[in-house]
Enzyme design. Structure first.
Site, PDB file in Angstrom:
ATOM      1  N   ALA A 108     -10.041   8.843   8.286  1.00 36.60           N
ATOM      2  CA  ALA A 108      -9.519  10.111   8.051  1.00 36.60           C
ATOM      3  C   ALA A 108      -8.609  10.053   6.873  1.00 36.60           C
ATOM      4  O   ALA A 108      -8.094  10.985   6.420  1.00 36.60           O
ATOM      5  CB  ALA A 108      -9.142  10.472   9.367  1.00 36.60           C
ATOM      6  N   ASN A 109      -7.768   8.830   6.555  1.00 30.74           N
ATOM      7  CA  ASN A 109      -6.723   8.835   5.676  1.00 30.74           C
ATOM      8  C   ASN A 109      -7.429   8.615   4.280  1.00 30.74           C
ATOM      9  O   ASN A 109      -6.488   8.592   3.440  1.00 30.74           O
ATOM     10  CB  ASN A 109      -5.881   7.674   6.016  1.00 30.74           C
ATOM     11  CG  ASN A 109      -6.567   6.369   6.030  1.00 30.74           C
ATOM     12  OD1 ASN A 109      -7.743   6.234   5.221  1.00 30.74           O
ATOM     13  ND2 ASN A 109      -6.097   5.256   6.679  1.00 30.74           N
ATOM     14  N   ASP A 114      -2.999   6.726  -2.965  1.00 28.07           N
ATOM     15  CA  ASP A 114      -1.898   5.803  -2.314  1.00 28.07           C
ATOM     16  C   ASP A 114      -1.080   4.874  -3.371  1.00 28.07           C
ATOM     17  O   ASP A 114      -1.794   4.766  -4.537  1.00 28.07           O
ATOM     18  CB  ASP A 114      -2.009   5.358  -1.023  1.00 28.07           C
ATOM     19  CG  ASP A 114      -3.083   4.251  -0.950  1.00 28.07           C
ATOM     20  OD1 ASP A 114      -3.851   4.164  -1.933  1.00 28.07           O
ATOM     21  OD2 ASP A 114      -2.887   3.183  -0.203  1.00 28.07           O
ATOM     22  N   ASP A 139      -6.016   2.437  -2.870  1.00 27.70           N
ATOM     23  CA  ASP A 139      -7.459   2.377  -2.142  1.00 27.70           C
ATOM     24  C   ASP A 139      -7.644   3.464  -1.025  1.00 27.70           C
ATOM     25  O   ASP A 139      -8.482   3.705  -0.426  1.00 27.70           O
ATOM     26  CB  ASP A 139      -7.211   1.071  -1.229  1.00 27.70           C
ATOM     27  CG  ASP A 139      -6.316   1.169  -0.186  1.00 27.70           C
ATOM     28  OD1 ASP A 139      -5.480   1.913  -0.019  1.00 27.70           O
ATOM     29  OD2 ASP A 139      -6.157   0.041   0.529  1.00 27.70           O
ATOM     30  N   SER A 182       0.791  -1.234   0.048  1.00 27.62           N
ATOM     31  CA  SER A 182       0.046  -0.081   0.089  1.00 27.62           C
ATOM     32  C   SER A 182       0.904   1.239  -0.026  1.00 27.62           C
ATOM     33  O   SER A 182       1.826   1.625  -0.794  1.00 27.62           O
ATOM     34  CB  SER A 182      -1.191  -0.051   1.220  1.00 27.62           C
ATOM     35  OG  SER A 182      -1.948   1.118   1.352  1.00 27.62           O
ATOM     36  N   THR A 201      -0.242  -2.735  18.607  1.00 28.79           N
ATOM     37  CA  THR A 201       1.153  -3.363  18.128  1.00 28.79           C
ATOM     38  C   THR A 201       2.239  -2.908  19.020  1.00 28.79           C
ATOM     39  O   THR A 201       3.196  -3.893  19.302  1.00 28.79           O
ATOM     40  CB  THR A 201       1.603  -3.039  16.715  1.00 28.79           C
ATOM     41  OG1 THR A 201       1.512  -1.431  16.388  1.00 28.79           O
ATOM     42  CG2 THR A 201       0.445  -3.507  15.741  1.00 28.79           C
TER      43      THR A 201
END
EC number: 5.4.2.3
Length: 540
Positions: free
Chosen positions: A377-378, A280, A284, A67, A508
């Protein structure tokens, strides 16, 4: 597990051994890491794709991409039969396989137990659709997935170069027997472009399209946009920059860079156009931006798409006299700007639901509505339309008692549905949808931006000893542990007009993320900093 499958698997393990000490987990993005560390995991993902296909008795997808990551990274993620992300329960199998070393006896024992558990027979049919982005490492990684899946008697559909959303679409169409569209790339473009043309031609007094400059992140999207540009040249003038001929993938360009650094990408002229957008690396995500009369960079992110799409659809539902019969909603996370939520609820009278962070949660909740709109938001997002909604649209169009205006509005919604890729966020589909909405509503980017004013916000990261100390509820908007943390946050927020703040643990790493918004940037910064201090004190 047959002797032949075992032999083929042993050969792959010898060719692409697992590096010592490597640990890898399957998450929302699938497996993702430096490309040179990935060949061994592609063996495991090929096997898992074959098993998933056999269990579902349907085609599943394997997309090779990282991505928005740098060019030296790569990754892989599986796509379920309806074009959705891999079922979460199967992530456990992916992680179990990644833990196992290359001992063929241990691995084959695990696979035989898994086949028994899932009731898979060696001769069960399977079919896996594979595609990849433009990274140099992608063809090799795709070939390993292919060989591993074929070892388990699985047919491969090799689409080669595709955007991630195109593969999601292709898998859905293949399993839908063509109901959703034709599963080829030509079928994808035919559906989107035809719907775009139809919507333009049926709409009276539509505003002329302003030229659009696209930053294609030097990725796969540039190649696909070039085809779309040619097909729609009669209607819209598109210029593609960062098309992969000079720069590097996602380097100082692309939607993630523009959103993260709040600045225009390199490689695109900022004086010749009134309208810009960035996609991007795997197409997507979509972000729009422009340079205002004061030479200031102005961004339109995911919240803005939710408002634009929901406003358009709510307006057309009213015109079609369907607004009272259709359940429309916008799904947001706690990160959505408070002003966007307020605008949707109080100005547009569109309900808003809040879910935990992550596209899986957004997509799942959107299924509760006849029209479910969601965007992160991205810039990753889409709209989901229920079968019942599509049936109601058809009834309006076939009802002779309906007025011309009502049937036009219903027809506009039907065409808009066919522009949208319901399976996943799709920069190309969302771009076409955005352009046609702006033209129908006679909006330029400044007018779109001025629908509401964002509250200033600040995000911080706090390193903690153990992120599990922070437990949240209410879609991550409130803390339940440690004790008194939420009370402290509430007390701080109460001192700021229009203030809002929350904290949530990283998924993470041992980090707690702080979000704050308020009437001014100074107040948002102050509130975020005070919440940070409280988190540090209560997690010592």
């Amino acid at each position: 597990m047959t002797h032949i499958a075992k032999e083929k698997l042993a050969t792959l393990l010898m060719e692409y051994p697992k590096p010592a000490g490597i640990v890898m987990g399957y998450g929302t993005a699938g497996f993702r890491a430096r490309a040179d560390t990935l060949p061994w995991i592609m063996i495991r993902i090929g096997i898992l794709a074959a098993f998933r296909s056999k269990v579902k008795r349907a085609c599943v997808g394997a997309m090779i991409t990282a991505s928005h990551n740098p060019e030296y990274d790569n990754g892989v993620k599986l796509i379920d039969p309806y074009g959705e992300m891999l079922e979460q329960a199967w992530e456990v199998y992916a992680n179990n396989l990644s833990v196992l070393d290359d001992d063929i006896h241990i691995l084959s024992d695990y696979l035989e137990n898994l086949m028994n558990q899932l009731n898979i027979q060696a001769n069960d049919e399977g079919i896996v659709a594979i595609a990849y982005d433009t990274r140099q490492s992608s063809p090799l990684l795709a070939s390993i997935v292919k060989r591993a899946a074929q070892a388990f008697y699985t047919t491969i559909m090799d689409f080669e170069l595709m955007t991630t959303p195109q593969l999601h679409y292709a898998v859905r169409c293949y399993n839908d027997n063509g109901t959703y569209g034709h599963y080829t790339e030509a079928g994808y473009f035919d559906k989107l472009c035809t719907a775009f043309q139809n919507l333009i031609e049926m709409t009276p007094n539509i505003q002329r399209f302003e030229p659009l400059a696209i930053d294609a992140a030097n990725g796969i999207g540039a190649m696909k946009l070039a085809y779309m540009r040619q097909t729609l040249a009669k209607y819209i003038h598109i210029e593609i920059f960062n098309d992969g001929t000079r720069g590097h993938l996602n380097e100082k360009c692309g939607a993630d860079y523009v959103k993260l650094y709040q600045k225009a990408p390199d490689g695109i002229p900022l004086t010749n156009y009134s309208k810009y957008c960035s996609i991007d690396g795997d197409a997507d995500r979509l972000i729009y931006f422009f340079i205002d009369k004061n030479k200031q960079f102005r961004l339109l992110d995911g919240d803005r798409f939710s408002v634009l799409f929901a406003s358009f659809l709510a307006m057309k539902l009213k015109e079609a006299k369907l607004i009272d019969d259709v359940k429309i909603g916008v799904i947001q996370t706690a990160y959505a700007n408070g002003r966007s939520t307020d605008y949707l609820i109080n100005k547009m009278h569109v309900p808003v639901a809040c879910v935990p962070t992550g596209v899986k949660h957004l997509h799942h909740k959107a299924l509760d509505y006849d029209i479910g709109v969601y965007f992160e938001a991205n810039g990753h997002g889409t709209v989901i339309f229920s079968a019942e909604l599509k049936s109601k649209i058809k009834m309006v169009l076939e009802d002779p008692k309906r007025t011309v205006e009502e049937r036009l509005a219903a027809n506009q919604i039907r065409a808009f549905i066919n522009i949208i890729n319901e399976t996943v966020g799709d920069a190309i589909a969302d771009l076409l949808a955005t352009e046609v909405i702006l033209s129908i509503l006679h909006l330029n980017l400044e007018g779109w931006l001025n629908l509401y004013d964002d509250l200033p916000q600040r995000q911080l990261k706090v390193a903690v000893r153990d992120r599990t100390m922070i437990q949240t509820t209410d879609a991550e908007r409130r803390c339940i542990t440690p004790p008194h943390l939420q009370d402290c946050i509430d007390e701080l927020v109460s001192k700021y007009p229009s203030g809002r703040a929350f904290v949530r643990p990283s998924g993470t790493e041992d980090i707690v993320r702080v979000y704050a918004e308020a009437l001014t940037q100074q107040e948002a910064d102050d509130l975020a900093d005070k919440v940070r201090l409280v988190v540090e004190q209560l997690t010592k």
